[in-house]
Every structure is written in structure tokens, then in C-alpha cells.
Design a protein around this motif. Structure first.
Motif, mmCIF file in Angstrom:
data_model
loop_
_atom_site.group_PDB
_atom_site.id
_atom_site.type_symbol
_atom_site.label_atom_id
_atom_site.label_comp_id
_atom_site.label_asym_id
_atom_site.label_seq_id
_atom_site.Cartn_x
_atom_site.Cartn_y
_atom_site.Cartn_z
ATOM 1 N N ASP A 120 -50.391 23.775 -9.486
ATOM 2 C CA ASP A 120 -50.442 22.875 -10.640
ATOM 3 C C ASP A 120 -49.832 23.615 -11.824
ATOM 4 O OD1 ASP A 120 -51.798 20.799 -9.246
ATOM 5 O OD2 ASP A 120 -53.680 21.890 -9.504
ATOM 6 N N LEU A 121 -49.258 22.862 -12.755
ATOM 7 C CA LEU A 121 -48.464 23.478 -13.827
ATOM 8 C C LEU A 121 -48.939 23.020 -15.196
ATOM 9 C CD1 LEU A 121 -45.902 25.272 -14.244
ATOM 10 C CD2 LEU A 121 -44.578 23.160 -14.297
ATOM 11 N N HIS A 122 -49.082 23.993 -16.107
ATOM 12 C CA HIS A 122 -49.288 23.686 -17.529
ATOM 13 C C HIS A 122 -48.099 24.244 -18.299
ATOM 14 C CE1 HIS A 122 -51.071 23.076 -21.452
ATOM 15 N NE2 HIS A 122 -50.732 24.312 -21.741
ATOM 16 N N ILE A 123 -47.452 23.390 -19.116
ATOM 17 C CA ILE A 123 -46.263 23.790 -19.861
ATOM 18 C C ILE A 123 -46.604 23.837 -21.344
ATOM 19 C CG2 ILE A 123 -43.861 23.266 -20.407
ATOM 20 C CD1 ILE A 123 -43.716 21.689 -17.793
ATOM 21 N N GLY A 124 -46.541 25.025 -21.934
ATOM 22 C CA GLY A 124 -46.658 25.175 -23.382
ATOM 23 C C GLY A 124 -45.285 25.073 -24.007
#
Length: 297
Positions: A120-124
Motif C-alpha cells: 500500500d502506498l502513501h504519497i506526500g
């Protein structure tokens, strides 16, 4: 919660400086995280963390145990990664400038997520300097030469830079044929987030770089604002070619002095040096290098 899970939790608490943030990162309740560390301290017979109302810091014993935990967790990840059937997994936190993400990464993101269904990916999104360890970020993509920040930098691509201005600006100030013709011209001043100084324009002249600082009626510290000011005719700007490709196609911006380009800009992936490169981070960086190799201009 087994011993490895407690090690991962302790490492995250120390890196984030917070039980709440660490628990959220690992999908735990704060009470579960607090109790797990309390049990770990009781089993070891030492106090690992100093707690205040605002921050959590390791004791000397806690710092020593943290370093051992990092080495053990790295060995475990290496062992698991040695088996082809072991799929990279977990939450991957990256930070990348929004325009770059929208231009290169988001259009092809489904390829990455389909290839690695357990990630799963979190993009700041931002230009600001990021404290990777304290903020729980796995890696960042940043352009330019990187100062010694305690991070490991892996080169992703080299971006072609251009100088440009709006047609209205050039109609008013003229199209320069060489950098010597820039008297009377303006630039949109871009202030470095590191130094606070306005960065000069760069031009290649006779195989060497020439730096030119023109007057600026407006200065900025954000690349999106800089691009919009260029379109509105406030002066010359320099940026990677991909940022203005759509403007060149529409005619809202025109390339200036193409025979005297700025130096190309390196793009790097940075990650903490005190962590073994997790498989999920490694495959993401490899994938990013691939798409920049195919799509970077």
C-alpha cells in the motif's frame, strides 16, 4: 505480539518520537503499543524510553537496543527477500513534488500496484525538506545535488533543463540570441529553501556554466507559483523540460536560448542510512528508475 513485532514497534516509536504516531503507522491502538513496550521493558529489566507530554526519546539502554533491533530486523528482511516467493509488502511512504508525481508516477501507478499487490502506498506532496526518520517516510524523490544529510542517495535520472518565458514577455523585452543579450531582462526569482537566497540563472557558454542574476520584481519559493508567473509574463524562468512540455505545445511559453541550456539536474531517491533498504522500498526505487528511463525528457 512476538519479539520481532515488539522490535519493529520500538524502532518506530523512537524514530517517530511518539507512541501515537508509531501505533498509527503499524495499525495498532496507542494502548496496545504502550502495553507492548511496557512488557518489553519489564522482560529486559531496563527502561528503554523517556516519556514526556510532548515527546518520547530513547534512554542510553534504549538507543543501544534500538541499534541491535535495526540490525536484527535488517537480517530478517534480507532472509525473507532471498526467496522469490516472498512478495514485498507493507505500507510504503514516499514524498515527491506534486507536479512530478502527476507527470511521471500517477499515470503509471496502477502498474506498480498490480505488480506488488501486497504494498500500500502513501504519497506526500511537497518541496520542503523532510525528516525521513522522524516523520516515518521511507524515501523521497528530490532534484538537484544533495547535501550531506545522513541519507543514502540513489540516482534516478538526469533531467534536461530549459529557459523559457511567455510570448507577451518576449514581445515586450525581445528574444535574446545569447546570454550577453540579457541586459534589460527580468527573471522570476526562486528562493532556495536551503539558503533563502535567490538562485541565479545558468547558461552553458563555450562548454562552461555562466551564472546570471537578473532583476526580479517577484520572488517565490514554490515551483508551481514560479511556473504560473512565467505564463503571466513576469520574467524568465528555468526548470526541467517536462514541467513546461504542455506549455510549449500550447504556445503559452517559449523556450529561450536553447543553444545555451542550464546544466541538467540530477534526480535522486533518498532513504535513511541507518535502515536496511526494505524490499518494498527497493522495488519502488527500481520501478521509478525504469519509468524515468522510459518517460523522462
Amino acid at each position: 505480539m512476538d519479539s520481532l513485532d515488539r522490535m519493529r514497534l520500538l524502532a518506530r516509536v523512537i524514530e517517530r518520537g511518539s507512541f501515537t504516531a508509531a501505533a498509527a503507522d503499524l495499525g495498532l491502538s496507542r494502548s496496545t503499543a504502550t502495553e507492548a513496550i511496557r512488557e518489553l521493558e519489564a522482560r529486559l529489566g531496563v527502561r528503554l524510553l523517556e516519556r514526556t507530554t510532548r515527546h518520547v526519546t530513547p534512554t542510553l539502554d534504549g538507543q543501544a537496543y534500538y541499534q541491535r533491533c535495526l540490525a536484527i530486523l535488517a537480517d530478517v528482511e534480507d532472509a525473507e527477500a532471498g526467496f522469490q516467493a516472498a512478495q514485498p509488502q507493507g505500507l510504503l511512504r514516499i514524498d515527491v513534488h506534486g507536479f512530478m508525481a502527476r507527470h511521471f508516477i500517477l499515470p503509471r501507478l496502477s502498474e506498480f500496484l498490480d505488480r506488488y499487490p501486497r504494498i500500500d502506498l502513501h504519497i506526500g506532496d511537497g518541496d520542503r525538506l523532510v525528516d525521513l526518520v522522524r516523520e516515518g517516510v521511507d524515501c523521497v524523490l528530490r532534484s538537484g545535488e544533495q547535501a550531506d544529510s545522513g541519507m543514502i542517495a540513489r540516482r534516478v535520472a538526469t533531467l534536461r533543463e530549459v529557459t523559457c518565458a511567455s510570448p507577451a514577455y518576449l514581445e515586450k523585452h525581445g528574444m535574446p540570441a545569447t546570454p550577453d543579450d540579457l541586459d534589460g531582462h527580468l527573471m522570476v526569482g526562486f528562493r532556495s529553501s536551503r539558503t533563502g537566497e535567490v538562485m541565479p540563472l545558468e547558461f552553458t557558454v563555450g562548454g562552461a556554466l555562466r551564472y546570471v542574476t537578473l532583476p526580479s520584481r517577484v520572488t517565490v519559493n514554490g515551483s508551481d507559483t514560479m511556473a504560473e508567473l512565467a505564463r503571466l509574463g513576469f520574467g524568465l524562468v528555468q526548470a526541467p523540460h517536462y514541467r513546461f512540455a504542455a506549455d510549449f505545445a500550447k504556445g503559452t511559453l517559449v523556450e529561450v536560448l536553447p543553444g545555451h541550456p542550464p546544466a541538467p539536474t540530477p534526480l535522486s531517491a533518498l532513504y535513511p542510512q541507518n535502515r536496511q533498504l526494505a524490499p518494498r522500498v527497493r522495488v519502488f526505487i527500481d520501478w521509478v528508475i525504469g519509468i524515468f528511463g522510459e518517460d523522462g525528457k
